[in-house]
Design a protein around this motif. Structure first.
Motif, mmCIF file in Angstrom:
data_model
loop_
_atom_site.group_PDB
_atom_site.id
_atom_site.type_symbol
_atom_site.label_atom_id
_atom_site.label_comp_id
_atom_site.label_asym_id
_atom_site.label_seq_id
_atom_site.Cartn_x
_atom_site.Cartn_y
_atom_site.Cartn_z
ATOM 1 N N SER A 1 0.853 -1.191 0.000
ATOM 2 C CA SER A 1 0.000 0.000 0.000
ATOM 3 C C SER A 1 0.886 1.237 0.000
ATOM 4 O O SER A 1 2.077 1.150 0.338
ATOM 5 N N GLY A 2 0.307 2.365 -0.412
ATOM 6 C CA GLY A 2 1.017 3.632 -0.307
ATOM 7 C C GLY A 2 1.489 4.248 -1.601
ATOM 8 O O GLY A 2 2.063 5.339 -1.594
ATOM 9 N N GLY A 3 1.287 3.579 -2.723
ATOM 10 C CA GLY A 3 1.712 4.159 -3.990
ATOM 11 C C GLY A 3 0.818 5.326 -4.394
ATOM 12 O O GLY A 3 -0.191 5.619 -3.746
ATOM 13 N N GLY B 1 9.021 15.383 -4.040
ATOM 14 C CA GLY B 1 8.103 15.000 -2.979
ATOM 15 C C GLY B 1 8.466 13.674 -2.327
ATOM 16 O O GLY B 1 9.523 13.081 -2.620
ATOM 17 N N SER B 2 7.592 13.223 -1.437
ATOM 18 C CA SER B 2 7.835 12.005 -0.668
ATOM 19 C C SER B 2 6.618 11.080 -0.713
ATOM 20 O O SER B 2 5.476 11.536 -0.866
ATOM 21 N N LEU B 3 6.898 9.798 -0.565
ATOM 22 C CA LEU B 3 5.861 8.779 -0.412
ATOM 23 C C LEU B 3 6.383 7.721 0.542
ATOM 24 O O LEU B 3 7.600 7.518 0.651
ATOM 25 N N ARG B 4 5.454 7.036 1.190
ATOM 26 C CA ARG B 4 5.829 5.923 2.058
ATOM 27 C C ARG B 4 5.042 4.698 1.642
ATOM 28 O O ARG B 4 3.802 4.715 1.644
ATOM 29 N N LEU B 5 5.766 3.636 1.301
ATOM 30 C CA LEU B 5 5.149 2.363 0.951
ATOM 31 C C LEU B 5 5.176 1.427 2.160
ATOM 32 O O LEU B 5 6.118 1.460 2.955
ATOM 33 N N SER B 6 4.144 0.606 2.238
ATOM 34 C CA SER B 6 4.072 -0.413 3.285
ATOM 35 C C SER B 6 3.792 -1.760 2.643
ATOM 36 O O SER B 6 3.131 -1.835 1.606
ATOM 37 N N CYS B 7 4.265 -2.813 3.277
ATOM 38 C CA CYS B 7 4.000 -4.174 2.801
ATOM 39 C C CYS B 7 3.865 -5.089 4.014
ATOM 40 O O CYS B 7 4.797 -5.198 4.814
ATOM 41 N N SER C 1 12.668 0.212 6.453
ATOM 42 C CA SER C 1 12.563 -0.160 7.862
ATOM 43 C C SER C 1 11.600 -1.340 7.972
ATOM 44 O O SER C 1 10.867 -1.651 7.028
ATOM 45 N N ARG C 2 11.600 -1.929 9.144
ATOM 46 C CA ARG C 2 10.847 -3.174 9.299
ATOM 47 C C ARG C 2 10.303 -3.287 10.723
ATOM 48 O O ARG C 2 10.995 -2.934 11.679
ATOM 49 N N ASP C 3 9.085 -3.786 10.826
ATOM 50 C CA ASP C 3 8.471 -4.096 12.121
ATOM 51 C C ASP C 3 8.281 -5.601 12.166
ATOM 52 O O ASP C 3 7.341 -6.129 11.554
ATOM 53 N N ASN C 4 9.171 -6.291 12.838
ATOM 54 C CA ASN C 4 9.132 -7.757 12.837
ATOM 55 C C ASN C 4 7.873 -8.293 13.519
ATOM 56 O O ASN C 4 7.353 -9.339 13.113
ATOM 57 N N ALA C 5 7.402 -7.593 14.526
ATOM 58 C CA ALA C 5 6.202 -8.049 15.226
ATOM 59 C C ALA C 5 4.994 -8.068 14.310
ATOM 60 O O ALA C 5 4.083 -8.879 14.475
ATOM 61 N N VAL D 1 7.157 -4.341 6.249
ATOM 62 C CA VAL D 1 8.313 -3.572 5.816
ATOM 63 C C VAL D 1 7.821 -2.260 5.209
ATOM 64 O O VAL D 1 6.752 -2.221 4.584
ATOM 65 N N TYR D 2 8.597 -1.217 5.434
ATOM 66 C CA TYR D 2 8.237 0.116 4.957
ATOM 67 C C TYR D 2 9.350 0.661 4.065
ATOM 68 O O TYR D 2 10.521 0.322 4.241
ATOM 69 N N LEU D 3 8.975 1.517 3.142
ATOM 70 C CA LEU D 3 9.953 2.209 2.311
ATOM 71 C C LEU D 3 9.591 3.686 2.294
ATOM 72 O O LEU D 3 8.576 4.076 1.712
ATOM 73 N N GLN D 4 10.412 4.484 2.957
ATOM 74 C CA GLN D 4 10.240 5.922 2.930
ATOM 75 C C GLN D 4 11.030 6.470 1.759
ATOM 76 O O GLN D 4 12.253 6.302 1.701
ATOM 77 N N MET D 5 10.330 7.116 0.834
ATOM 78 C CA MET D 5 10.957 7.623 -0.387
ATOM 79 C C MET D 5 10.907 9.147 -0.362
ATOM 80 O O MET D 5 9.808 9.729 -0.381
ATOM 81 N N ASN D 6 12.064 9.767 -0.314
ATOM 82 C CA ASN D 6 12.181 11.226 -0.298
ATOM 83 C C ASN D 6 12.886 11.709 -1.551
ATOM 84 O O ASN D 6 13.562 10.943 -2.237
#
Length: 127
Positions: free
Chosen positions: A7-9, A16-22, A71-75, A79-84
């Motif tokens: 999500s997040g596209g 600009g910036s976007l943040r993707l999540s998976c 970055s990643r939240d193992n719990a 996984v996230y991708l911050q794109m600047n």
């Protein structure tokens, strides 16, 4: 069966910036060793954007170093991708991927090394 849902596209202006999540989910317990992102632009091969591995090691594609952060939240198996500082050449379909095992450094850019893939999310950088 492992499912990866991105999500997040979207559409963003240059700079600009976007943040993707998976998020990874499975009927059985699943703790991927590696999670990350590849991208594919029209007429081009799928290329590594960023990967993160158990133990917090990371690898970035050369064209995104200094601009993107993984970055990643193992719990949450997410996984996230911050794109600047996005550029028009970042326009592509971004695919989340996961690997049950560690991939050696020399093979990390090879998309065939990864076990699971999401459906992809479009990122368009345009004014």
């Amino acid at each position: 069966q492992v499912q990866l849902v991105e999500s997040g596209g979207g559409l963003v202006q240059p700079g600009g910036s976007l943040r993707l999540s998976c998020a990874a989910s499975s009927e059985r317990s699943f703790s991927p060793n590696g999670m990350g992102w590849f991208r594919q632009a029209p007429g081009k091969e799928r290329e590594l954007v960023a990967m993160t591995w158990s133990g917090s090691s990371t690898r970035y594609g050369d064209s995104v170093k200094g601009r993107f952060t993984i970055s990643r939240d193992n719990a949450k198996n997410t996984v996230y991708l911050q794109m600047n500082r996005l550029r028009p050449e970042d326009t592509a379909v971004y695919y989340c991927t996961a690997s049950a095992r560690r991939v050696v450094w020399s093979a990390m850019t090879d998309s065939s090394q990864y076990d699971y893939w999401g459906q992809g999310t479009q990122v368009t950088v345009s004014s």
